[in-house]
Structure formats: structure tokens, C-alpha cells
Design an enzyme around this catalytic site. Structure first.
Site, PDB file in Angstrom:
ATOM      1  N   LYS A 149       0.837  -1.211   0.000  1.00 24.19           N
ATOM      2  CA  LYS A 149       0.000   0.000   0.000  1.00 24.19           C
ATOM      3  C   LYS A 149       0.865   1.252   0.000  1.00 24.19           C
ATOM      4  O   LYS A 149       1.680   1.464   0.905  1.00 24.19           O
ATOM      5  CB  LYS A 149      -0.927  -0.003   1.216  1.00 24.19           C
ATOM      6  CG  LYS A 149      -1.914   1.157   1.218  1.00 24.19           C
ATOM      7  CD  LYS A 149      -2.946   0.999   2.307  1.00 24.19           C
ATOM      8  CE  LYS A 149      -2.558   1.635   3.608  1.00 24.19           C
ATOM      9  NZ  LYS A 149      -2.475   3.105   3.626  1.00 24.19           N
TER      10      LYS A 149
ATOM     11  N   ASP B 153      -3.650   4.444  -1.643  1.00 24.49           N
ATOM     12  CA  ASP B 153      -4.602   4.854  -0.592  1.00 24.49           C
ATOM     13  C   ASP B 153      -4.652   6.378  -0.516  1.00 24.49           C
ATOM     14  O   ASP B 153      -4.018   6.991   0.336  1.00 24.49           O
ATOM     15  CB  ASP B 153      -4.142   4.239   0.738  1.00 24.49           C
ATOM     16  CG  ASP B 153      -5.164   4.420   1.849  1.00 24.49           C
ATOM     17  OD1 ASP B 153      -6.311   4.808   1.555  1.00 24.49           O
ATOM     18  OD2 ASP B 153      -4.801   4.151   3.011  1.00 24.49           O
TER      19      ASP B 153
ATOM     20  N   LYS C  91      -7.705   8.116  -0.550  1.00 24.77           N
ATOM     21  CA  LYS C  91      -8.972   8.518   0.103  1.00 24.77           C
ATOM     22  C   LYS C  91      -9.543   9.777  -0.558  1.00 24.77           C
ATOM     23  O   LYS C  91      -9.730  10.820   0.086  1.00 24.77           O
ATOM     24  CB  LYS C  91      -8.780   8.726   1.603  1.00 24.77           C
ATOM     25  CG  LYS C  91      -8.329   7.455   2.324  1.00 24.77           C
ATOM     26  CD  LYS C  91      -8.340   7.623   3.825  1.00 24.77           C
ATOM     27  CE  LYS C  91      -7.895   6.377   4.545  1.00 24.77           C
ATOM     28  NZ  LYS C  91      -6.456   6.070   4.386  1.00 24.77           N
TER      29      LYS C  91
ATOM     30  N   ASP D 244     -14.029  14.691  -3.238  1.00 23.51           N
ATOM     31  CA  ASP D 244     -14.107  15.994  -3.905  1.00 23.51           C
ATOM     32  C   ASP D 244     -15.374  15.972  -4.768  1.00 23.51           C
ATOM     33  O   ASP D 244     -16.180  15.032  -4.675  1.00 23.51           O
ATOM     34  CB  ASP D 244     -12.822  16.210  -4.735  1.00 23.51           C
ATOM     35  CG  ASP D 244     -12.478  17.695  -4.894  1.00 23.51           C
ATOM     36  OD1 ASP D 244     -13.395  18.493  -5.153  1.00 23.51           O
ATOM     37  OD2 ASP D 244     -11.290  18.043  -4.772  1.00 23.51           O
TER      38      ASP D 244
ATOM     39  N   THR E 265     -10.985   4.007  10.819  1.00 22.31           N
ATOM     40  CA  THR E 265     -10.753   3.191  12.021  1.00 22.31           C
ATOM     41  C   THR E 265     -10.220   4.013  13.198  1.00 22.31           C
ATOM     42  O   THR E 265     -10.238   3.558  14.333  1.00 22.31           O
ATOM     43  CB  THR E 265      -9.753   2.052  11.697  1.00 22.31           C
ATOM     44  OG1 THR E 265      -8.700   2.582  10.894  1.00 22.31           O
ATOM     45  CG2 THR E 265     -10.423   0.938  10.957  1.00 22.31           C
TER      46      THR E 265
ATOM     47  N   ARG F 146       1.949  -0.128  11.119  1.00 24.14           N
ATOM     48  CA  ARG F 146       2.965  -0.068  12.159  1.00 24.14           C
ATOM     49  C   ARG F 146       3.378  -1.409  12.768  1.00 24.14           C
ATOM     50  O   ARG F 146       4.574  -1.603  13.044  1.00 24.14           O
ATOM     51  CB  ARG F 146       2.528   0.944  13.238  1.00 24.14           C
ATOM     52  CG  ARG F 146       2.676   2.372  12.758  1.00 24.14           C
ATOM     53  CD  ARG F 146       1.853   3.377  13.535  1.00 24.14           C
ATOM     54  NE  ARG F 146       0.434   3.308  13.171  1.00 24.14           N
ATOM     55  CZ  ARG F 146      -0.484   4.180  13.581  1.00 24.14           C
ATOM     56  NH1 ARG F 146      -0.128   5.173  14.381  1.00 24.14           N
ATOM     57  NH2 ARG F 146      -1.734   4.060  13.188  1.00 24.14           N
TER      58      ARG F 146
HETATM   59  O1  C5P Z   1      -1.565  -0.500  11.101  1.00 23.87           O
HETATM   60  P1  C5P Z   1      -1.582   0.998  11.072  1.00 23.87           P
HETATM   61  O2  C5P Z   1      -2.526   1.625  12.062  1.00 23.87           O
HETATM   62  O3  C5P Z   1      -0.211   1.622  11.114  1.00 23.87           O
HETATM   63  O4  C5P Z   1      -2.181   1.319   9.617  1.00 23.87           O
HETATM   64  C1  C5P Z   1      -2.364   2.634   9.235  1.00 23.87           C
HETATM   65  C2  C5P Z   1      -2.513   2.666   7.754  1.00 23.87           C
HETATM   66  O5  C5P Z   1      -3.835   2.266   7.385  1.00 23.87           O
HETATM   67  C3  C5P Z   1      -2.326   4.077   7.242  1.00 23.87           C
HETATM   68  O6  C5P Z   1      -1.668   3.962   5.980  1.00 23.87           O
HETATM   69  C4  C5P Z   1      -3.726   4.575   7.076  1.00 23.87           C
HETATM   70  O7  C5P Z   1      -3.825   5.560   6.080  1.00 23.87           O
HETATM   71  C5  C5P Z   1      -4.464   3.308   6.685  1.00 23.87           C
HETATM   72  N1  C5P Z   1      -5.907   3.363   6.896  1.00 23.87           N
HETATM   73  C6  C5P Z   1      -6.484   3.455   8.124  1.00 23.87           C
HETATM   74  N2  C5P Z   1      -7.837   3.547   8.284  1.00 23.87           N
HETATM   75  C7  C5P Z   1      -8.620   3.535   7.233  1.00 23.87           C
HETATM   76  C8  C5P Z   1      -8.054   3.414   5.966  1.00 23.87           C
HETATM   77  C9  C5P Z   1      -6.677   3.323   5.829  1.00 23.87           C
HETATM   78  O8  C5P Z   1      -5.770   3.446   9.136  1.00 23.87           O
HETATM   79  N3  C5P Z   1      -9.927   3.581   7.385  1.00 23.87           N
END
Ligand code: C5P
Length: 241
Positions: A41, A68, A70, A73, A124, A214
Site C-alpha cells: 500500500k 490509498d 482517500k 471531492d 478506524t 505499524r
Molecule cells: O496498522 P496501522 O494503524 O499503522 O495502519 C495505518 C494505515 O492504514 C495508514 O496507511 C492509514 O492511512 C491506513 N488506513 C487506516 N484507516 C482507514 C483506511 C486506511 O488506518 N480507514
């Protein structure tokens, strides 16, 4: 997952977020994890700094790319941006489901056959209190369900949601492709994520693709961390079969 689809393997269900600040780091992380995961990603951090070069740098690893961005617009702008992403050859692209039906339709019309659009429902990182604070009185799963339905009605069949809402969305829209960020192996730090689940719980909840950032990026051995998550996913898939 519908009964007609082949049973996936754990590795294929993992999208690693290459959330790093340089192309060198991105290539190093991609090289370490590519043999163990199904998707790489590229997110805002890399894309804002490097633009399409970030995608070009990751393409040689031979793993499908998830861009990604997102997008959110007016319909014309989003439709034209989706067409640009389609021409880059990425497999997945995110748009915000809250952009409204015309925006979602413009995106779906521009995507073509190879690019799978993923509509982001409720991030999330958003907690139930956060949602109320921006004027949404519905519970998180109810709001995610409305946004998922708007995606579906516009022809956007991929959905991004937390694993907590996955069972509701799976029931409501059985054929949708569910992508769940907020994945935390047991004991991992939550960081800024609010609605989290372990890899196994996300699969048992019905997720098709797990976004992991992470817990892999910050591991002492990212390849080993990716393999451990793939093993946990495999075990959960076996239970689900
Ligand atoms: O596992 P971690 O929390 O580090 O993942 C964060 C990644 O997931 C980021 O790249 C973030 O943009 C992406 N992401 C997210 N929530 C979403 C969509 C994508 O955390 N709803």
C-alpha cells in the site's frame, strides 16, 4: 468470501502500508515483506512527497499495489482522478464513501475493469464519541452500513471499515470485498487507531484484506512480523472454511 471463490491463503489477505518518508525506506520495507504478503500500500505520506514515482518504485516488486489516497471531492474531479490512478495500473484505490452518490458513481464509471475501488466508510481512528462530535448521531455500525449501501448502489463494491463492523456489512452486502485497517496483533500498541482487532478476529469477522502498517513497519524484523500475521490469518481462514 462467497462459497464459489477459491479459499485464499493468509499471505494474500495482507496489505502492508508502506508508511515511511523516503523512497529508499519504502523499497527496503517492500523488499523485506513482498515474499510474505499479497498487496503493498502506497499512502498519502509517500504520494504527497513523490507522486507517481512512489508507485513506479514499488511496481518492480511484482505485488499488486493499493493506492490509498482517500479521494473526496466533487464528482468531476474524483472521476478524472480515478481515471489517472487507473492508468497507473494500481489494483486498489480508496475514495471516501461520504462523498455522496454522484461522486461515487463518477468514480465507479472511471475505474474500468482492472482497478478495484474501495469506499472508506468510517475511519478506524474514529471513536463513537468522535462521530457524535461531528454531528453523526447514529452508532458507528449503523453509519458504516448507510455509507456501505451508498457505495454498493453506486457500483463501488469494495469497502473499508473496521473489523468491528465487518459482520454487519457482510450480512448487508454479502458479495462486497471488505478491507479492514486497524489490525493489531495481540499486545501491539494501538497508536491513533480506535476500532482495532487482531488479524485472526478480523478474518473471523469476514474481512477479505487486512491493512497492516505499524505492527510490521516498526517490528525489529518486518518479514518475520508479516509471516506471523500470515500464519494467524491462515489459522483463522481454516476455521472459516
Ligand atoms: O496498522 P496501522 O494503524 O499503522 O495502519 C495505518 C494505515 O492504514 C495508514 O496507511 C492509514 O492511512 C491506513 N488506513 C487506516 N484507516 C482507514 C483506511 C486506511 O488506518 N480507514
Amino acid at each position: 468470501m462467497t462459497a464459489s471463490k477459491a479459499q485464499p491463503i493468509g499471505r494474500d489477505c495482507i496489505a502492508v502500508a508502506l508508511d515511511v518518508s523516503t523512497l529508499e525506506e519504502a523499497k527496503r520495507l517492500a523488499g523485506a515483506v513482498a515474499p510474505h504478503v499479497g498487496v503493498l500500500k502506497v499512502g498519502l505520506e509517500l504520494f504527497v512527497r513523490y507522486g507517481t514515482s512512489a508507485v513506479e518504485a514499488i511496481a518492480p516488486f511484482g505485488v499488486p499495489i493499493f493506492l490509498d489516497l482517500k479521494l473526496h471531492d466533487i464528482p468531476e474531479t474524483v472521476g478524472r482522478s480515478v481515471a489517472s490512478a487507473r492508468d497507473l495500473g494500481v489494483r486498489f484505490l480508496t475514495i471516501h464513501a461520504s462523498g455522496g452518490p454522484a461522486m461515487l458513481r463518477a468514480a465507479a464509471n472511471a475505474a474500468g475493469d482492472q482497478l478495484r475501488l474501495l469506499g472508506v466508510t468510517v475511519l478506524t481512528s474514529i471513536s463513537p464519541d468522535d462521530l457524535r462530535s461531528i454531528g453523526v448521531s447514529a452508532p458507528v455500525d449503523e453509519h458504516a452500513r448507510s455509507l456501505a449501501r451508498a457505495c454498493h448502489d453506486a457500483g463501488v463494491t469494495g469497502l473499508v471499515t473496521s473489523a468491528l463492523e465487518a459482520p454487519v456489512l457482510r450480512r448487508e452486502l454479502p458479495s462486497s470485498f471488505l478491507v479492514t485497517p486497524g489490525i493489531r496483533p495481540s499486545g501491539a500498541a494501538r497508536g491513533d487507531q480506535s476500532r482495532v482487532a487482531t488479524p485472526g478476529d478480523a478474518v473471523r469477522a469476514g474481512a477479505d484484506l487486512l491493512v497492516v502498517g505499524r505492527p510490521i513497519r516498526d517490528a525489529a524484523d518486518p518479514a518475520a512480523a508479516a509471516r506471523a500475521i500470515a500464519d494467524e490469518v491462515d489459522a483463522a481462514l481454516a476455521e472459516r472454511a
